[in-house]
Design an enzyme around this catalytic site. Structure first.
Site, PDB file in Angstrom:
ATOM      1  N   ASP A 139       6.013 -63.168 -13.276  1.00 29.53           N
ATOM      2  CA  ASP A 139       6.204 -64.581 -12.976  1.00 29.53           C
ATOM      3  C   ASP A 139       5.089 -65.438 -13.574  1.00 29.53           C
ATOM      4  OD1 ASP A 139       7.703 -66.521 -10.767  1.00 29.53           O
ATOM      5  OD2 ASP A 139       5.579 -66.987 -10.972  1.00 29.53           O
ATOM      6  N   VAL A 167       9.158 -68.966 -10.065  1.00 36.04           N
ATOM      7  CA  VAL A 167      10.164 -68.699 -11.098  1.00 36.04           C
ATOM      8  C   VAL A 167      11.064 -67.548 -10.675  1.00 36.04           C
ATOM      9  CG1 VAL A 167      10.561 -68.210 -13.530  1.00 36.04           C
ATOM     10  CG2 VAL A 167       8.572 -69.544 -12.848  1.00 36.04           C
ATOM     11  N   ASP A 168      10.485 -66.518 -10.070  1.00 42.51           N
ATOM     12  CA  ASP A 168      11.291 -65.416  -9.559  1.00 42.51           C
ATOM     13  C   ASP A 168      12.294 -65.905  -8.522  1.00 42.51           C
ATOM     14  OD1 ASP A 168      10.587 -63.038 -10.896  1.00 42.51           O
ATOM     15  OD2 ASP A 168       8.712 -62.922  -9.794  1.00 42.51           O
ATOM     16  N   VAL A 169      11.834 -66.765  -7.616  1.00 49.06           N
ATOM     17  CA  VAL A 169      12.725 -67.278  -6.575  1.00 49.06           C
ATOM     18  C   VAL A 169      13.845 -68.109  -7.188  1.00 49.06           C
ATOM     19  CG1 VAL A 169      12.859 -68.778  -4.548  1.00 49.06           C
ATOM     20  CG2 VAL A 169      10.918 -67.220  -4.816  1.00 49.06           C
ATOM     21  N   GLY A 172      16.339 -65.861  -8.807  1.00 53.49           N
ATOM     22  CA  GLY A 172      17.155 -65.216  -7.787  1.00 53.49           C
ATOM     23  C   GLY A 172      18.239 -66.128  -7.254  1.00 53.49           C
TER      24      GLY A 172
END
Length: 388
Positions: A139, A167-169, A172
């Site tokens: 991330d 960014v990961d969230v 997702g």
């Protein structure tokens, strides 16, 4: 009670760390049966801490509720066959390995779809299947390469990451939307499809006004602390005690702000009468507001300004935020139904559905907690296929 909206779905979750597990947890909250496939060492986040509770990483606990865990070593022929059986009977498969990894095990979309044409196959990568396929997908790296750090921080010389792997969230969430859209299409056509989301594209899309300003006007934004490039006052300000956020988006709100601070002449000052002028003269505005805010603490101004319809609030830490959410009539915390009071305390899903609410059925599983039951079920599926 009405069944959750995704209660008939089986999701094969080959993902790990954050983007994929956040996606599958969301699907699980909506009722899907999530089978989390873990390598013998387990998901990386099981070791990410502190904090830990009962030797379990709170990082892992926070994104893996409503799942069952099976340990499969894809280099072992028997385990690989179990993984293929799972994929061939799933409604959804989610994976976030580097491009090409699943193909080496015969678990890629093209191969699995031959036996399961209704499958919705979701791949989450860092930079997509092209030239960036071999780049590591951390991330922080994507925040740097994607421009987010350049607009975050106190100034242009101090690029700063966000306080969470944002960014990961975001990836997702985009993956969840893509999967639900593909499932809706499958209801009409009877055929699944591939869903691809990469962190870089997710970030550029989520930069919203900042990225559109560049695409449309070739304006390159930069970090300006907590300020806003197009609105003022929209920033943090020092008070007599504590920091205060002002998020004043209209001239009427600005007039009310000045009146409440006992500084009504500011609203008529030629430098500040419109938002455009306030943005141009933000430093002078900051100095003037700082003088007006200095006599009282942040909690006083929060109460007074909120009463006058001016968006304002003290800067809370997370321990302050949860009680505030409760005071506001929200429900920020939930407990899973499996009777584990320590490991089953959860941050609530923000989605509220009036007829089919989200559910918190189980805490995050221990590594391989459900391996025996799932293996027996997969063996039964194999036996049925062999005798059919």
């Amino acid at each position: 009670m009405t069944n959750p909206p995704l209660s008939r779905l089986l999701v094969a979750d080959f993902s790990r760390v954050l983007a994929g597990p956040f996606c599958t947890m969301t699907l699980g909250d909506l009722g899907a049966d999530i089978i989390k496939v873990e390598r013998p060492e387990g998901d990386d986040t099981r070791a990410w801490g502190p904090p830990f509770i009962d030797e379990e990483s709170t990082y892992h606990l926070g994104v893996n509720r409503n799942k069952r865990s099976i340990v499969l070593d894809l280099h072992d022929p028997d385990d690989l066959q179990a993984a293929r059986t799972l994929a061939e009977h799933a409604d959804v498969l989610v994976e976030n390995f580097r491009p090409g990894t699943m193909a080496r095990f015969g678990l890629d979309d093209t191969t699995v779809r031959q036996a399961n044409p209704e499958l919705v196959y979701c791949n989450i990568s860092a930079f997509g299947p092209g030239a960036g396929r071999e780049l590591a997908g951390y991330d922080l790296l994507v925040q740097a390469l994607g421009g987010l750090m350049s607009i975050t921080g106190p100034d242009q010389k101090s690029p700063t990451k966000t306080g969470v792997a944002l960014v990961d969230v975001l990836a997702g969430l985009f993956a969840t939307v893509g999967i639900l859209s593909a499932l809706h299409e499958r209801d009409r056509s009877g055929v699944g499809q591939r869903v691809e989301v990469n962190l870089m594209s997710a970030l550029l899309s989520a930069l919203a006004n900042q990225s559109s300003g560049y695409v449309l006007a070739e304006t390159i934004p930069h970090a300006i602390g907590n300020g806003h490039p197009s609105i003022a006052p929209y920033d943090t300000y020092a008070t007599g005690d504590g920091a205060l956020v002002l998020a004043v988006g209209t001239d009427r709100q600005f007039s009310r702000l000045c009146a409440t601070l006992g500084a009504s002449p500011l609203a008529r000052d030629d430098r500040f009468v419109t938002n455009e002028l306030r943005v141009q003269n933000r430093q002078g505005l900051r100095e003037s507001l700082g003088s007006a805010l200095a006599p009282r603490p942040a909690h006083h101004w929060t109460k007074e300004l909120t009463a006058q319809g001016v968006p304002a609030g003290a800067v809370n830490n997370i321990a302050d935020a949860f009680p505030l959410a409760t005071e506001l009539g929200l429900a920020p915390v939930a407990d899973t139904a499996d009777g584990d009071p320590r490991l089953g305390r959860e941050v609530a899903n923000p989605i509220s559905l009036s007829g089919t609410p989200v559910t918190y059925r189980t805490r995050a599983p221990h590594l391989g907690e459900h391996s025996a039951d799932i293996r027996n079920w997969l063996d039964e599926l194999e036996t049925r296929r062999d005798t059919a």
